[in-house]
Scaffold this active site. Sequence first.
Site, PDB file in Angstrom:
ATOM      1  N   ARG A   1      30.612  42.660  55.871  1.00 27.71           N
ATOM      2  CA  ARG A   1      32.000  42.783  55.390  1.00 27.71           C
ATOM      3  C   ARG A   1      32.962  41.987  56.265  1.00 27.71           C
ATOM      4  O   ARG A   1      34.133  41.788  55.917  1.00 27.71           O
ATOM      5  CB  ARG A   1      32.400  44.266  55.307  1.00 27.71           C
TER       6      ARG A   1
ATOM      7  N   TYR B   1      51.866  33.687  37.462  1.00 29.97           N
ATOM      8  CA  TYR B   1      50.764  34.585  37.103  1.00 29.97           C
ATOM      9  C   TYR B   1      51.186  36.042  37.280  1.00 29.97           C
ATOM     10  O   TYR B   1      51.654  36.440  38.355  1.00 29.97           O
ATOM     11  CB  TYR B   1      49.535  34.290  37.955  1.00 29.97           C
TER      12      TYR B   1
ATOM     13  N   ASP C   1      50.486  29.144  45.292  1.00 29.09           N
ATOM     14  CA  ASP C   1      49.286  29.397  44.493  1.00 29.09           C
ATOM     15  C   ASP C   1      48.832  28.047  43.932  1.00 29.09           C
ATOM     16  O   ASP C   1      49.498  27.452  43.086  1.00 29.09           O
ATOM     17  CB  ASP C   1      49.616  30.388  43.366  1.00 29.09           C
TER      18      ASP C   1
ATOM     19  N   LYS D   1      38.737  29.685  38.724  1.00 30.11           N
ATOM     20  CA  LYS D   1      39.181  28.739  37.693  1.00 30.11           C
ATOM     21  C   LYS D   1      38.605  27.348  37.971  1.00 30.11           C
ATOM     22  O   LYS D   1      37.401  27.202  38.095  1.00 30.11           O
ATOM     23  CB  LYS D   1      40.712  28.742  37.656  1.00 30.11           C
TER      24      LYS D   1
HETATM   25  C1  LIG Z   1      47.597  31.213  38.938  1.00 31.46           C
HETATM   26  C2  LIG Z   1      46.633  32.330  39.162  1.00 31.46           C
HETATM   27  N1  LIG Z   1      46.555  32.887  40.378  1.00 31.46           N
HETATM   28  C3  LIG Z   1      45.690  33.892  40.631  1.00 31.46           C
HETATM   29  C4  LIG Z   1      44.874  34.390  39.648  1.00 31.46           C
HETATM   30  C5  LIG Z   1      43.939  35.539  39.947  1.00 31.46           C
HETATM   31  O1  LIG Z   1      42.625  35.070  40.017  1.00 31.46           O
HETATM   32  P1  LIG Z   1      41.330  35.995  39.785  1.00 31.46           P
HETATM   33  O2  LIG Z   1      41.231  36.245  38.314  1.00 31.46           O
HETATM   34  O3  LIG Z   1      40.213  35.172  40.338  1.00 31.46           O
HETATM   35  O4  LIG Z   1      41.551  37.251  40.542  1.00 31.46           O
HETATM   36  C6  LIG Z   1      44.919  33.852  38.358  1.00 31.46           C
HETATM   37  C7  LIG Z   1      44.061  34.383  37.292  1.00 31.46           C
HETATM   38  O5  LIG Z   1      44.205  34.029  36.134  1.00 31.46           O
HETATM   39  C8  LIG Z   1      45.828  32.790  38.110  1.00 31.46           C
HETATM   40  O6  LIG Z   1      45.939  32.241  36.907  1.00 31.46           O
END
Ligand SMILES: Cc1ncc(COP(=O)(O)O)c(C=O)c1O
Length: 406
Positions: free
Chosen positions: A50, A106, A176, A201
């Site tokens: 962990r 998001y 992000d 993604k």
């Molecule tokens: C811009 C963005 N940041 C963070 C995330 C979160 O990612 P995860 O689904 O891997 O937790 C997403 C998910 O769609 C996203 O589109």
Amino acid sequence: MPDATGDATRAAHAGLPAAEPFRPPMPGPVMSAYFHLPGDPTGAPYAYGRETNPTWTALETAVAELESPGEPAHAAVFASGMAAVAAVLFGHLRPGDTVVVPSDGYHGVHQLGDRLGEFGVTVRQVATADTEGQLAALADARLLWLETPANPGLDTCDIRALADAARERGVLVAVDNTLPTPLGQRPLELGADLSVASGTKGFSGHGDVLLGYVATRDAALLGPVRTWRSCVGAVPGPMETWLAHRGMATLPLRLERQSANALAIARRLLERGDVADVRYPGLPGDPGHAVAAAQMSAFGGVVSFTLPDRAHAERFLAALRVIGEATSFGGVRSMAERRARWTEPPAGPTPGDGAGEVSAADDPAGAHPAAQVPPGFIRLSVGIEDAADLIADVDRALDETARSAD
Ligand SMILES: Cc1ncc(COP(=O)(O)O)c(C=O)c1O
């Protein structure tokens, strides 16, 4: 990695060990929950699964190199993008602090913001394209959270200008970087303190892995993030970590192809009279293009557009044959969704019985809402298929939609 100046070379080699006779170029995943640990554990590189794992170390080295070529950086990998986002927000914010987040980014960040509010953190929401609003919101803030291009609306903001302004005011900046990937945009080079991404993604790109990461040039900023990861156990599996690292070698090829395909589809959509608000940061006429062109080296595979209403959008999605209906983006296979489906009331309920509220349990993909998008808004994630096939699929589905509306 020695002597690499190009992104494609770096993506193929970063984080891998120096060549040794009869050893694999890429060691397999280390599937171990614990490591032999005699005596005093202080300074042990690997003790318990962990805390650390050699397969994470390899990917973390690679992510740091991709996010910050030529300038030392550090990274931590996570079980998902949201685990990475949460580690930054909960690792760096304390009761009484203020964080500024995009109102059009998001939605998972907003859900976390609600939790932060319960712990005494003030959350200010400002639209990605509203630079004046962001500057005003920086007063007394601790952290500025940016997402550019923003998912799903695809507005952009100038990372360097905002990071400079934030630094003058002593505000940390996290970006992000999920949609662009480190080969499309490098927030750390543009002055951000932290680059955060969902590796689920485009970064891993094959739709078979949930992963997240945080990268920074300042080791001190990673400390609280790693501590949060260990405390809550938001750790990626060695297999997922290894798959993401293996897939990284083709990221330049995937991103190039997705970006070319996305531009071709966006251009085709613009030619058609039956879709509105075509958005793609790579389109010269897009409101976000000037900023995107100045700070991105590839515009990515996400295109959005709006059909007249929910019925048109549902007919369009049902008529697609190559492009699937799903809620993710950045993968090798194209997919689309009607984004507002996450916020609308389920069909049939009477007003006042809770319709319109989507709980986390109803939304396991965490795709949650886009309350800001109209019912006919389509988010299209363009994959690596042949552009001609994708364009034909979109054209045919739009034609069928128009016919069935007659
Ligand atoms: C811009 C963005 N940041 C963070 C995330 C979160 O990612 P995860 O689904 O891997 O937790 C997403 C998910 O769609 C996203 O589109």
